[in-house]
Design a protein around this motif. Structure first.
Motif, PDB file in Angstrom:
ATOM      1  N   TYR A  18       0.839  -1.187   0.000  1.00  0.00           N
ATOM      2  CA  TYR A  18       0.000   0.000   0.000  1.00  0.00           C
ATOM      3  C   TYR A  18       0.882   1.248   0.000  1.00  0.00           C
ATOM      4  CZ  TYR A  18      -3.613  -3.329   1.382  1.00  0.00           C
ATOM      5  OH  TYR A  18      -4.468  -4.395   1.431  1.00  0.00           O
ATOM      6  N   GLN A  21       0.031   6.774   2.185  1.00  0.00           N
ATOM      7  CA  GLN A  21      -1.241   7.251   2.721  1.00  0.00           C
ATOM      8  C   GLN A  21      -2.309   6.163   2.556  1.00  0.00           C
ATOM      9  OE1 GLN A  21      -2.088  11.269   1.375  1.00  0.00           O
ATOM     10  NE2 GLN A  21       0.037  11.862   1.680  1.00  0.00           N
ATOM     11  N   GLU A  23      -2.940   4.180   0.240  1.00  0.00           N
ATOM     12  CA  GLU A  23      -3.567   4.003  -1.068  1.00  0.00           C
ATOM     13  C   GLU A  23      -3.623   2.508  -1.391  1.00  0.00           C
ATOM     14  OE1 GLU A  23      -1.164   7.908  -1.374  1.00  0.00           O
ATOM     15  OE2 GLU A  23      -0.879   5.905  -0.512  1.00  0.00           O
ATOM     16  N   LYS A 100      -4.497   7.211   6.148  1.00  0.00           N
ATOM     17  CA  LYS A 100      -4.761   7.879   4.873  1.00  0.00           C
ATOM     18  C   LYS A 100      -4.478   9.393   4.905  1.00  0.00           C
ATOM     19  CE  LYS A 100      -8.127   4.553   3.049  1.00  0.00           C
ATOM     20  NZ  LYS A 100      -7.326   4.224   1.840  1.00  0.00           N
TER      21      LYS A 100
END
Length: 328
Positions: A18, A21, A23, A100
């Motif tokens: 990932y 943040q 994602e 995030k």
């Protein structure tokens, strides 16, 4: 909105990657962004804003859920649903430095700053007064927020909050940010799972817990490793150096304290001498001592649960939370 069963994760512990943040990892609820400037940097703060469910009548209250150090807004998903079904609007932010939200290169972290960021977010949403629910590090932050903005807190709910003891006063040695950063760079899915098994879930493990392991591990596998590790080190330093332990008596709002007896969380415990380590993180006693010092406190105990009752036993926890909130 995705259903809880449709929310993405990785239950088989595959080596997912990932972004810094988070994602690529989806929460069970839509994510919004609050953009603002802090310490001369442009920031964005991710948050969930979930209204009462269609099946319930709005009760006029907003619950703000503050996540822990190794948690995110998305880990509150079953509690969000339970609160929505009971008529609450729910706001669940990802704090700066976490999940995030922005991982700044240079940031002076403090619980005061994170509380101020949270207040600014709520102001932007037109929310004056709310119920504040904080878990783990979020419990420390909830206490600081309540002390800074007492008129904005309808009531407080603290779920296995850290900060029920002052670790440095107990003899836990200080680790420099460089030392913490070096340690964080070595974080793996195995190290995360071993820690969570022993601390969060009282040596119990269910397949659904793996999703939250992969959520964290995926960021450490990703291209944002250094930013994730650096911000994690800085927030560990914040937690160690900024105790709320000495201010419990100043909390004037009704407070519910939810404690799992099998929780043994203590920041820096692994670096402490054996004789110090043995007396740290005794939540069965820490919870009672804190409840005795906090005015208007109600203590709710889970004898068989660890540090994360909202994940380990969500139905029991959510029932207890709603009962505590609805009683007063």
């Amino acid at each position: 909105m995705a259903s809880l069963s449709q929310a993405q994760g990785n239950p088989k512990n595959k080596p997912v990657v990932y972004g810094e943040q988070l994602e690529g990892f989806d929460y069970a609820y839509p994510v919004h962004i609050y953009a603002f400037e802090s310490q001369a940097e442009e920031m964005h703060m991710a948050y969930i804003d979930s209204p009462p469910s269609n099946a319930s009548k709005p009760n006029g209250h907003t619950a703000v859920l503050l996540h822990g150090k190794n948690f995110c807004a998305g880990t509150w998903e079953t509690t969000i649903k339970a609160l929505n079904d009971d008529g609450y609007r729910v706001i669940a932010p990802d704090q700066i430095g976490f999940c995030k939200s922005t991982k700044p290169e240079r940031y002076q972290y403090s619980l005061h700053q994170l509380a101020n960021n949270t207040r600014a977010l709520l102001d932007s949403l037109g929310i004056g007064k709310s119920i504040v629910v904080g878990h783990s590090m979020g419990g420390m932050l909830a206490i600081r927020y309540a002390l800074m903005y007492p008129d904005a807190v309808e009531r407080l709910a603290l779920v296995d909050p850290i900060g029920l003891e002052d670790w440095k006063a107990q003899g836990v040695p200080y680790s420099t940010i460089d030392q913490l950063y070096a340690r964080e760079l070595k974080t793996s899915a195995d190290s995360i799972k071993n820690y969570q098994r022993n601390t969060y879930y009282a040596d119990e493990w269910k397949p659904e817990f793996d999703r939250w392991v992969q959520m964290l591990a995926g960021m450490y596998r990703g291209p944002g490793l250094q930013a994730v590790a650096r911000n994690s080190a800085l927030t560990y330093d914040m937690i160690y150096t900024q105790p709320v332990f000495y201010e419990f008596e100043q909390l004037k709002m009704p407070t519910a304290l939810f404690i799992g007896w099998k929780d043994n969380t203590a920041i820096g415990k692994d670096t402490a001498p054996p004789e110090v380590r043995a007396r740290l993180g005794n939540y069965k006693e820490l919870g009672k001592a804190a409840a005795a010092r906090i005015p208007h406190a109600q203590l709710i105990e889970f004898e068989d649960l660890g540090h994360a009752p909202q994940i380990q036993a969500p139905e029991r926890f959510n029932k207890a939370l709603l009962k505590a909130l609805d009683e007063n």
